[in-house]
Design a protein around this motif. Structure first.
Motif, short mmCIF file in Angstrom:
data_model
loop_
_atom_site.label_atom_id
_atom_site.label_comp_id
_atom_site.label_asym_id
_atom_site.label_seq_id
_atom_site.Cartn_x
_atom_site.Cartn_y
_atom_site.Cartn_z
N PHE A 112 0.82 -1.21 0.00
CA PHE A 112 0.00 0.00 0.00
C PHE A 112 0.86 1.26 0.00
O PHE A 112 0.59 2.22 -0.74
N TRP A 113 1.88 1.29 0.84
CA TRP A 113 2.70 2.50 0.96
C TRP A 113 3.51 2.76 -0.30
O TRP A 113 3.77 3.92 -0.64
N TRP A 114 3.90 1.71 -1.01
CA TRP A 114 4.57 1.93 -2.29
C TRP A 114 3.62 2.56 -3.29
O TRP A 114 4.00 3.47 -4.04
N SER A 115 2.38 2.11 -3.30
CA SER A 115 1.38 2.73 -4.18
C SER A 115 1.15 4.18 -3.78
O SER A 115 1.01 5.07 -4.63
N PHE A 116 1.11 4.42 -2.47
CA PHE A 116 0.91 5.79 -1.98
C PHE A 116 2.03 6.71 -2.44
O PHE A 116 1.78 7.84 -2.88
N VAL A 117 3.27 6.25 -2.35
CA VAL A 117 4.42 7.08 -2.75
C VAL A 117 4.40 7.32 -4.26
O VAL A 117 4.56 8.46 -4.72
N ILE A 118 4.19 6.28 -5.04
CA ILE A 118 4.26 6.42 -6.50
C ILE A 118 3.14 7.32 -7.01
O ILE A 118 3.36 8.24 -7.81
N TYR A 119 1.93 7.08 -6.56
CA TYR A 119 0.81 7.90 -7.03
C TYR A 119 0.85 9.31 -6.44
O TYR A 119 0.37 10.26 -7.06
N GLY A 120 1.42 9.46 -5.24
CA GLY A 120 1.61 10.80 -4.70
C GLY A 120 2.56 11.63 -5.54
O GLY A 120 2.30 12.80 -5.84
N ILE A 121 3.68 11.02 -5.95
CA ILE A 121 4.63 11.72 -6.83
C ILE A 121 3.99 12.03 -8.17
O ILE A 121 4.18 13.11 -8.75
N THR A 122 3.18 11.10 -8.70
CA THR A 122 2.51 11.32 -9.98
C THR A 122 1.53 12.49 -9.90
O THR A 122 1.48 13.33 -10.81
N ILE A 123 0.77 12.57 -8.82
CA ILE A 123 -0.19 13.67 -8.67
C ILE A 123 0.53 15.00 -8.53
O ILE A 123 0.12 16.02 -9.12
N LEU A 124 1.63 15.03 -7.79
CA LEU A 124 2.39 16.27 -7.65
C LEU A 124 3.00 16.70 -8.98
O LEU A 124 3.10 17.90 -9.27
N ALA A 125 3.41 15.72 -9.80
CA ALA A 125 3.94 16.06 -11.12
C ALA A 125 2.85 16.58 -12.04
O ALA A 125 3.08 17.48 -12.86
N ALA A 126 1.64 16.02 -11.92
CA ALA A 126 0.53 16.47 -12.76
C ALA A 126 -0.02 17.81 -12.31
O ALA A 126 -0.49 18.60 -13.14
N PHE A 127 0.02 18.07 -11.01
CA PHE A 127 -0.48 19.35 -10.46
C PHE A 127 0.63 19.99 -9.63
O PHE A 127 0.64 19.89 -8.40
N PRO A 128 1.60 20.63 -10.27
CA PRO A 128 2.72 21.21 -9.52
C PRO A 128 2.31 22.31 -8.55
O PRO A 128 3.01 22.58 -7.58
N GLY A 129 1.17 22.95 -8.80
CA GLY A 129 0.71 24.00 -7.90
C GLY A 129 0.18 23.48 -6.58
O GLY A 129 -0.13 24.28 -5.69
N MET A 130 0.06 22.16 -6.42
CA MET A 130 -0.47 21.61 -5.18
C MET A 130 0.42 21.91 -3.99
O MET A 130 -0.06 22.05 -2.86
N LEU A 131 1.73 22.01 -4.20
CA LEU A 131 2.63 22.35 -3.11
C LEU A 131 2.46 23.80 -2.68
O LEU A 131 2.68 24.14 -1.51
N ARG A 132 2.09 24.68 -3.61
CA ARG A 132 1.88 26.09 -3.27
C ARG A 132 0.52 26.32 -2.64
O ARG A 132 0.37 27.18 -1.78
N ASP A 133 -0.51 25.58 -3.09
CA ASP A 133 -1.88 25.76 -2.59
C ASP A 133 -2.53 24.41 -2.35
O ASP A 133 -3.40 23.97 -3.11
N PRO A 134 -2.11 23.69 -1.31
CA PRO A 134 -2.68 22.36 -1.09
C PRO A 134 -4.17 22.38 -0.80
O PRO A 134 -4.91 21.50 -1.23
N PHE A 135 -4.64 23.40 -0.08
CA PHE A 135 -6.06 23.46 0.26
C PHE A 135 -6.91 23.73 -0.97
O PHE A 135 -8.02 23.19 -1.11
#
Length: 310
Positions: A112-135
């Protein structure tokens, strides 16, 4: 090995001689050793989402398909007790599937945690603004399951009404496709409204420009939008003065995040496109709520009218 195969029922042998496309894909994956550890990590979350979506569509009356056996495609009766994502019609199909394919791709809890890490990195790459405005992005992405549920309820309500009133059964793949496309359309409108709420009203679509419901908009503005502005400004202010400020904040001029300080309900209420989009979304939500209420009451009344067997 020949005795083991001869003991298999005819439907298992037929499935092994002419496997369906997904079985061929699974077999091709497990034949490559370097893909075996990656396949469950990448595929299982997608399969889990698909299974949840199908259960919702079937529950709401959009889909009439039953679960098919992972090997022979007959009607399934049970599923794998570990991953809960592979269905079978018989013990023979489950044993054959386990020894050939499923034991290599079954989703273990440790993965599960490997899936969490891989898909988390994928989402951040697809939406780079998420780190600036997570909410902001959390709010926008939350409209995906909400929109899917709304469209599933509306699609199921229409299908149920037509079946009862005219004897027309629309349930099936075509209605499922309509629900998925309508979900994408509603998500696009809702995404623009979220950005308009945080100051970028040019992202509003204006799907029915000129259509506005004044009383409904005034009620939502007073009850929901203004309280939302207060909440987001409070969160932004508290994080900006907390110990998390050096690590989280990305805005040095005003507040902590880039868009949260710009939350303003009046910008949506004054823009024509945003007002029309908000009216459409609200009416769809209210229609889904009314359909869900009517369907629930009708099912309870139907169950109550059934004769009880002692």
């Amino acid at each position: 090995e020949e005795e083991w195969l001869e003991a298999m029922p005819p439907h298992v042998m037929a499935a092994l001689r002419a496997p369906h496309i997904w079985w061929q894909v699974g077999a091709a994956i497990v034949r490559r050793r370097w893909l075996r550890p990656l396949a469950p990590i990448l595929m299982s979350p997608l399969v889990a989402l698909y299974c949840r979506a199908r259960r919702l569509l079937k529950k709401r009356g959009v889909s009439r398909r039953r679960w098919a056996c992972s090997l022979c495609r007959r009607r399934a009766r049970w599923k794998c007790v570990r991953c809960l994502r592979s269905y079978y019609c018989s013990r023979q199909c489950q044993n054959v599937s386990w020894h050939i394919v499923h034991k290599h791709v079954c989703y273990k809890p440790a993965r599960f945690w490997w899936s969490f890490v891989i898909y988390g990195i994928t989402i951040l790459a697809a939406f780079p603004g998420m780190l600036r405005d997570p909410f902001l992005y959390d709010l926008a992405l939350s409209f995906i399951p909400i929109s899917f549920y709304v469209m599933a309820v509306l699609g199921g309500g229409v299908a149920t009404f037509l079946k009862k009133a005219a004897g027309l059964d629309l349930r099936g793949r075509f209605l499922e496709l309509i629900v998925v496309l309508a979900t994408g359309w509603l998500v696009g409108i809702s995404w623009g409204l979220v950005w308009g709420f945080f100051g970028e009203t040019d992202r509003c679509v204006g799907v029915l420009r000129g259509y506005e419901h004044e009383k409904l908009l005034a009620l939502v503005n007073a009850v929901l939008l203004k309280s939302g502005v207060t909440w987001f400004l409070f969160v932004d202010r508290m994080i900006s003065i907390s110990a998390l400020q050096p690590w989280v904040c990305t805005n040095d001029k005003q507040g902590c995040f880039s868009h949260l300080p710009h939350a303003n309900a009046e910008m949506i209420m004054t823009d024509t496109s945003c007002r029309s989009d908000l009216s459409v979304v609200l009416w769809l939500w209210f229609a889904a709520g009314a359909s869900l209420t009517i369907t629930t009451l009708w099912k309870r009344r139907r169950r109550a009218a059934r004769p009880h067997q002692d």
